[in-house]
Design a protein around this motif. Structure first.
Motif, PDB file in Angstrom:
ATOM      1  N   CYS A  55     -52.585  -1.934  20.659  1.00 27.29           N
ATOM      2  CA  CYS A  55     -52.011  -0.642  20.266  1.00 27.29           C
ATOM      3  C   CYS A  55     -51.659   0.129  21.531  1.00 27.29           C
ATOM      4  O   CYS A  55     -52.513   0.332  22.398  1.00 27.29           O
ATOM      5  CB  CYS A  55     -53.029   0.128  19.431  1.00 27.29           C
ATOM      6  SG  CYS A  55     -52.529   1.812  19.032  1.00 27.29           S
ATOM      7  N   THR A  57     -50.985   3.221  21.705  1.00 25.29           N
ATOM      8  CA  THR A  57     -51.486   4.593  21.630  1.00 25.29           C
ATOM      9  C   THR A  57     -52.916   4.672  22.150  1.00 25.29           C
ATOM     10  O   THR A  57     -53.256   5.566  22.916  1.00 25.29           O
ATOM     11  CB  THR A  57     -51.433   5.124  20.183  1.00 25.29           C
ATOM     12  OG1 THR A  57     -50.079   5.071  19.721  1.00 25.29           O
ATOM     13  CG2 THR A  57     -51.940   6.553  20.093  1.00 25.29           C
ATOM     14  N   CYS A  58     -53.762   3.709  21.738  1.00 20.57           N
ATOM     15  CA  CYS A  58     -55.190   3.808  22.078  1.00 20.57           C
ATOM     16  C   CYS A  58     -55.768   2.581  22.776  1.00 20.57           C
ATOM     17  O   CYS A  58     -56.908   2.612  23.230  1.00 20.57           O
ATOM     18  CB  CYS A  58     -56.005   4.112  20.831  1.00 20.57           C
ATOM     19  SG  CYS A  58     -56.077   2.746  19.650  1.00 20.57           S
ATOM     20  N   TRP A  60     -56.421  -0.409  21.368  1.00 18.39           N
ATOM     21  CA  TRP A  60     -57.180  -1.263  20.454  1.00 18.39           C
ATOM     22  C   TRP A  60     -56.524  -2.629  20.370  1.00 18.39           C
ATOM     23  O   TRP A  60     -55.310  -2.745  20.218  1.00 18.39           O
ATOM     24  CB  TRP A  60     -57.220  -0.626  19.069  1.00 18.39           C
ATOM     25  CG  TRP A  60     -58.002  -1.402  18.063  1.00 18.39           C
ATOM     26  CD1 TRP A  60     -57.513  -2.189  17.069  1.00 18.39           C
ATOM     27  CD2 TRP A  60     -59.426  -1.468  17.952  1.00 18.39           C
ATOM     28  NE1 TRP A  60     -58.536  -2.744  16.337  1.00 18.39           N
ATOM     29  CE2 TRP A  60     -59.732  -2.310  16.875  1.00 18.39           C
ATOM     30  CE3 TRP A  60     -60.469  -0.887  18.672  1.00 18.39           C
ATOM     31  CZ2 TRP A  60     -61.031  -2.596  16.492  1.00 18.39           C
ATOM     32  CZ3 TRP A  60     -61.763  -1.164  18.288  1.00 18.39           C
ATOM     33  CH2 TRP A  60     -62.034  -2.007  17.210  1.00 18.39           C
ATOM     34  N   HIS A  75     -54.945  -1.569  11.552  1.00 19.38           N
ATOM     35  CA  HIS A  75     -55.199  -0.468  12.494  1.00 19.38           C
ATOM     36  C   HIS A  75     -54.090   0.580  12.380  1.00 19.38           C
ATOM     37  O   HIS A  75     -54.362   1.775  12.323  1.00 19.38           O
ATOM     38  CB  HIS A  75     -55.287  -1.009  13.926  1.00 19.38           C
ATOM     39  CG  HIS A  75     -55.436   0.056  14.971  1.00 19.38           C
ATOM     40  ND1 HIS A  75     -56.609   0.756  15.151  1.00 19.38           N
ATOM     41  CD2 HIS A  75     -54.559   0.544  15.871  1.00 19.38           C
ATOM     42  CE1 HIS A  75     -56.447   1.621  16.133  1.00 19.38           C
ATOM     43  NE2 HIS A  75     -55.207   1.514  16.582  1.00 19.38           N
ATOM     44  N   TYR A  76     -52.838   0.134  12.308  1.00 20.88           N
ATOM     45  CA  TYR A  76     -51.724   1.066  12.130  1.00 20.88           C
ATOM     46  C   TYR A  76     -51.874   1.846  10.823  1.00 20.88           C
ATOM     47  O   TYR A  76     -51.703   3.070  10.785  1.00 20.88           O
ATOM     48  CB  TYR A  76     -50.380   0.325  12.143  1.00 20.88           C
ATOM     49  CG  TYR A  76     -49.276   1.101  11.483  1.00 20.88           C
ATOM     50  CD1 TYR A  76     -48.801   2.283  12.043  1.00 20.88           C
ATOM     51  CD2 TYR A  76     -48.730   0.687  10.279  1.00 20.88           C
ATOM     52  CE1 TYR A  76     -47.803   3.018  11.424  1.00 20.88           C
ATOM     53  CE2 TYR A  76     -47.736   1.406   9.650  1.00 20.88           C
ATOM     54  CZ  TYR A  76     -47.276   2.571  10.227  1.00 20.88           C
ATOM     55  OH  TYR A  76     -46.297   3.307   9.602  1.00 20.88           O
ATOM     56  N   GLU A  78     -54.510   2.618   9.216  1.00 23.70           N
ATOM     57  CA  GLU A  78     -55.633   3.557   9.293  1.00 23.70           C
ATOM     58  C   GLU A  78     -55.361   4.728  10.232  1.00 23.70           C
ATOM     59  O   GLU A  78     -55.865   5.830  10.011  1.00 23.70           O
ATOM     60  CB  GLU A  78     -56.888   2.828   9.777  1.00 23.70           C
ATOM     61  CG  GLU A  78     -57.421   1.819   8.792  1.00 23.70           C
ATOM     62  CD  GLU A  78     -58.526   0.954   9.380  1.00 23.70           C
ATOM     63  OE1 GLU A  78     -59.047   1.284  10.467  1.00 23.70           O
ATOM     64  OE2 GLU A  78     -58.862  -0.067   8.759  1.00 23.70           O
ATOM     65  N   THR A  79     -54.573   4.495  11.294  1.00 25.14           N
ATOM     66  CA  THR A  79     -54.438   5.502  12.354  1.00 25.14           C
ATOM     67  C   THR A  79     -53.051   6.097  12.506  1.00 25.14           C
ATOM     68  O   THR A  79     -52.901   7.119  13.162  1.00 25.14           O
ATOM     69  CB  THR A  79     -54.804   4.882  13.707  1.00 25.14           C
ATOM     70  OG1 THR A  79     -53.852   3.839  14.000  1.00 25.14           O
ATOM     71  CG2 THR A  79     -56.220   4.344  13.723  1.00 25.14           C
ATOM     72  N   ASP A  80     -52.027   5.449  11.954  1.00 22.30           N
ATOM     73  CA  ASP A  80     -50.628   5.823  12.170  1.00 22.30           C
ATOM     74  C   ASP A  80     -50.190   5.660  13.617  1.00 22.30           C
ATOM     75  O   ASP A  80     -49.204   6.263  14.040  1.00 22.30           O
ATOM     76  CB  ASP A  80     -50.334   7.253  11.691  1.00 22.30           C
ATOM     77  CG  ASP A  80     -50.321   7.370  10.192  1.00 22.30           C
ATOM     78  OD1 ASP A  80     -49.988   6.380   9.521  1.00 22.30           O
ATOM     79  OD2 ASP A  80     -50.651   8.459   9.678  1.00 22.30           O
ATOM     80  N   HIS A  81     -50.886   4.845  14.410  1.00 30.82           N
ATOM     81  CA  HIS A  81     -50.433   4.526  15.766  1.00 30.82           C
ATOM     82  C   HIS A  81     -49.281   3.534  15.618  1.00 30.82           C
ATOM     83  O   HIS A  81     -49.491   2.413  15.171  1.00 30.82           O
ATOM     84  CB  HIS A  81     -51.569   3.927  16.592  1.00 30.82           C
ATOM     85  CG  HIS A  81     -52.669   4.899  16.863  1.00 30.82           C
ATOM     86  ND1 HIS A  81     -53.864   4.504  17.416  1.00 30.82           N
ATOM     87  CD2 HIS A  81     -52.763   6.240  16.675  1.00 30.82           C
ATOM     88  CE1 HIS A  81     -54.655   5.555  17.558  1.00 30.82           C
ATOM     89  NE2 HIS A  81     -54.004   6.621  17.104  1.00 30.82           N
TER      90      HIS A  81
END
Length: 103
Positions: A55, A57-58, A60, A75-76, A78-81
């Motif tokens: 990711c 953004t973070c 991960w 992950h996307y 859950e987080t909208d990254h």
């Protein structure tokens, strides 16, 4: 001038030579430190993966949709990254989940 469905100037957003519009998501993140080269969810389930994505953004790290778990997409969700890249050396490939295309 060409307008899109929202009535904004689509020509301003267009890529070169008729390419898809530029993805603004790639401008939203700064350099992040990547996590370890493993999918923690797959390890916990005793599964293997075919490709790892990170990711942007973070940082991960998780398995791709080609893997049994598809944990990068989860992950996307859950987080909208929005954007991931591969951990493969020298790769410039990036995927935007929002636009559902490479960027």
């Amino acid at each position: 001038m060409t307008l899109d469905a929202q009535g904004t100037n689509a020509t301003d957003r267009a890529g070169l030579n008729g390419q898809a519009p530029r993805c603004d998501h790639i401008d939203q993140f700064s350099a992040v430190e990547y996590g370890p080269p493993e999918c923690k969810e797959c390890l916990a389930l005793g599964r293997t993966w075919t490709r790892l994505l990170v990711c942007l953004t973070c940082g991960w790290v998780a398995c791709s949709d080609n893997s049994q778990g598809g944990h990068a997409r989860a992950h996307y969700q859950e987080t909208d990254h929005p954007v991931v890249t591969t951990l493969e050396t020298r790769s410039t490939w990036r995927w935007c989940y929002v636009h559902r295309r490479t960027v």
